[in-house]
Design a protein around this motif. Structure first.
Motif, short mmCIF file in Angstrom:
data_model
loop_
_atom_site.label_atom_id
_atom_site.label_comp_id
_atom_site.label_asym_id
_atom_site.label_seq_id
_atom_site.Cartn_x
_atom_site.Cartn_y
_atom_site.Cartn_z
N UNK A 242 0.81 -1.21 0.00
CA UNK A 242 0.00 0.00 0.00
C UNK A 242 0.84 1.26 0.00
N UNK A 243 1.92 1.27 0.80
CA UNK A 243 2.61 2.53 1.07
C UNK A 243 3.45 3.04 -0.09
N UNK A 244 4.11 2.18 -0.85
CA UNK A 244 4.97 2.67 -1.93
C UNK A 244 4.16 3.47 -2.96
N UNK A 245 3.07 2.92 -3.51
CA UNK A 245 2.28 3.74 -4.44
C UNK A 245 1.51 4.86 -3.75
N UNK A 312 7.09 -0.71 -14.43
CA UNK A 312 7.97 -1.78 -14.92
C UNK A 312 7.94 -3.00 -14.01
N UNK A 313 7.18 -2.92 -12.92
CA UNK A 313 7.07 -4.05 -12.01
C UNK A 313 8.17 -4.11 -10.98
N UNK A 314 8.98 -3.07 -10.89
CA UNK A 314 10.03 -3.03 -9.89
C UNK A 314 9.45 -2.71 -8.52
N UNK A 315 10.22 -3.01 -7.47
CA UNK A 315 9.75 -2.82 -6.10
C UNK A 315 9.32 -1.38 -5.85
N UNK A 316 10.16 -0.42 -6.21
CA UNK A 316 9.81 0.99 -6.14
C UNK A 316 9.86 1.61 -4.77
N UNK A 317 10.28 0.84 -3.74
CA UNK A 317 10.29 1.39 -2.40
C UNK A 317 11.32 2.51 -2.25
N UNK A 318 12.53 2.28 -2.76
CA UNK A 318 13.56 3.31 -2.70
C UNK A 318 13.17 4.52 -3.53
N UNK A 371 12.77 13.02 7.37
CA UNK A 371 13.93 12.50 8.08
C UNK A 371 13.94 10.98 8.13
N UNK A 372 12.77 10.35 8.25
CA UNK A 372 12.70 8.88 8.28
C UNK A 372 13.09 8.31 6.92
N UNK A 373 12.62 8.93 5.86
CA UNK A 373 12.99 8.45 4.53
C UNK A 373 14.48 8.62 4.27
N UNK A 374 15.06 9.74 4.70
CA UNK A 374 16.50 9.95 4.52
C UNK A 374 17.30 8.92 5.32
N UNK A 375 16.84 8.64 6.54
CA UNK A 375 17.50 7.64 7.39
C UNK A 375 17.47 6.27 6.73
N UNK A 376 16.32 5.91 6.18
CA UNK A 376 16.19 4.63 5.51
C UNK A 376 17.08 4.56 4.27
N UNK A 377 17.11 5.64 3.52
CA UNK A 377 17.96 5.67 2.33
C UNK A 377 19.43 5.59 2.70
N UNK A 378 19.82 6.27 3.80
CA UNK A 378 21.22 6.23 4.24
C UNK A 378 21.63 4.81 4.63
N UNK A 379 20.73 4.07 5.26
CA UNK A 379 21.03 2.68 5.63
C UNK A 379 21.29 1.84 4.38
N UNK A 380 20.49 2.06 3.35
CA UNK A 380 20.66 1.30 2.10
C UNK A 380 21.97 1.69 1.42
N UNK A 381 22.32 2.97 1.46
CA UNK A 381 23.59 3.42 0.89
C UNK A 381 24.77 2.75 1.60
N UNK A 382 24.69 2.72 2.95
CA UNK A 382 25.75 2.09 3.74
C UNK A 382 25.88 0.61 3.40
#
Length: 389
Positions: A242-245, A312-318, A371-382
């Motif tokens: 639900x949340x990504x779209x 394209x059917x990709x996850x799209x969360x990031x 800030x939560x989205x940036x934190x989540x993105x930073x974890x994926x970058x790491x």
């Protein structure tokens, strides 16, 4: 990406724009559009007009299928040209996200009972996930959820507290998220239900969503087992479905709001004179409107890029996280500059701009604050970087 928009989607989107500008924008000064959103009477009146104009739930085809995300973006951006537009056309949160989830995860029986009245615009819905922080409940971190569901025969018994539940007052369909011994679960419920009590409707900065945002107490709510969405423990997975779209569709709607604010501020600057010339001819004003155009174009490109990723059917969360951050921050800059350009008029209720500013300010928080989205993105970058080292 506009090449991937079908003639049918383009036609319905253009009709939505005409409808919102001509039929719905005049309701913006209606006293029935109050601090807790438009009244049920006003919602029904606007939706009757949407039905007559054949723009009710325009992002869902007549056969029940959805337009692509790129096409949906074209349509929802048009519906957002008034803060009342998504309500009238049935593209507003939480209903739009709830319809998407039920279409993906609901059984045929669940769709007939709970989804059909949402698609027709006969009913509104609420999504019960967020919990009071004072009780240590789930906010941006759903793993902190305190609401419990226990199996009792062929029923689940649910107890807990929820807050910031958009549209609960007046909703007929509810999706309740709770923890069971198998993990998070989602349950479909008919509303109102005496076991789901609204303790108060909060006073918030935004005022476009019917029913406002409520605090809820759930006291021994009994839900038949066949009203669980999917299986026990699938709640978090469905939340991501639900949340990504839903993050992206928020961007679509509020993009339309920001375009409208820019239109009003630009017209004002091209009409108002000060110090011997039109306001727009003063660089301090003209440059702000130019910066708005840049932010709007960048936001439009981000929305369409993310929509194409999902198509394209990709996850799209990031991608949806990045888009939500970028677009919410950019649109807030647009709204803020519009207020500034208009001066005293911009902070008064004489135009819709001050409300548009408030609505977009709230957008930076719901569906995950920046800030939560940036934190989540930073974890994926790491994680990616360390894996490559």
């Amino acid at each position: 990406m506009t090449d991937s928009i079908s003639d049918a989607a383009r036609e319905i989107g253009d009709r939505v724009e005409t409808f919102v500008r001509k039929e719905i924008a005049p309701y913006e000064q209606d006293p029935r559009a109050g601090s807790h959103g438009p009244t049920e009477e006003l919602v029904r009146e606007m939706r009757d007009k949407a039905i007559n104009a054949d723009v009710m739930t325009p992002h869902i085809r007549k056969d029940g299928g959805h337009y692509s995300q790129v096409e949906t973006a074209y349509i929802l951006k048009k519906s957002g040209l008034s803060p009342l537009g998504p309500v009238a056309c049935n593209t507003m949160a939480p209903d739009e996200g709830n319809m998407f989830l039920l279409g993906k995860a609901g059984s045929e029986e669940q769709k007939a009972r709970f989804l059909a009245p949402l698609v027709s615009g006969e009913a509104r819905s609420a999504f019960f996930m967020t919990e009071p922080s004072a009780d240590g409940g789930a906010g941006s971190d759903p793993s902190m959820m305190q609401t419990e569901a226990k199996l009792d025969g062929n029923h689940w018994v649910i107890n807990g507290k929820k807050t910031y539940i958009t549209g609960a007052d007046g909703a007929k369909v509810g999706i309740v998220m709770a923890n069971s011994s198998d993990g998070a679960c989602m349950f479909l419920v008919d509303l109102p239900d005496p076991a789901i009590k609204i303790t108060r409707v909060l006073e918030t900065i935004d005022s476009s969503m019917p029913g406002g945002h409520a605090e809820i107490t759930i006291d021994n709510l009994r839900v038949p087992a066949d009203q669980m969405l999917g299986q026990p423990g699938q709640g978090f997975r469905f939340a991501q479905v639900r949340l990504a779209p839903a993050r992206l569709s928020h961007c679509m709607r509020w993009y339309g709001v920001a375009v409208r604010a820019q239109e009003i501020a630009t017209e004002y600057a091209c009409r108002r004179e000060a110090f011997g010339k039109l306001l727009i001819d003063h660089e301090g004003v003209g440059f702000m409107l130019a910066e708005n155009q840049i932010d709007l174009k960048q936001s439009e490109l981000m929305i369409d890029w993310c929509a194409a990723t999902l198509d394209r059917g990709e996850d799209g969360n990031v991608e949806s996280s990045m888009t939500k951050v970028s677009v919410s921050e950019a649109l807030f800059r647009v709204a803020d500059r519009c207020v500034q350009v208009m001066g005293g008029m911009g902070v008064s209720g004489d135009t819709i701009v001050e409300q548009l500013f408030r609505e977009i300010r709230a957008f930076r928080i719901y569906d995950g604050p920046t800030e939560v989205h940036k934190w989540s993105l930073a974890k994926k970058i790491k994680k990616k970087t360390l894996a490559a080292m």
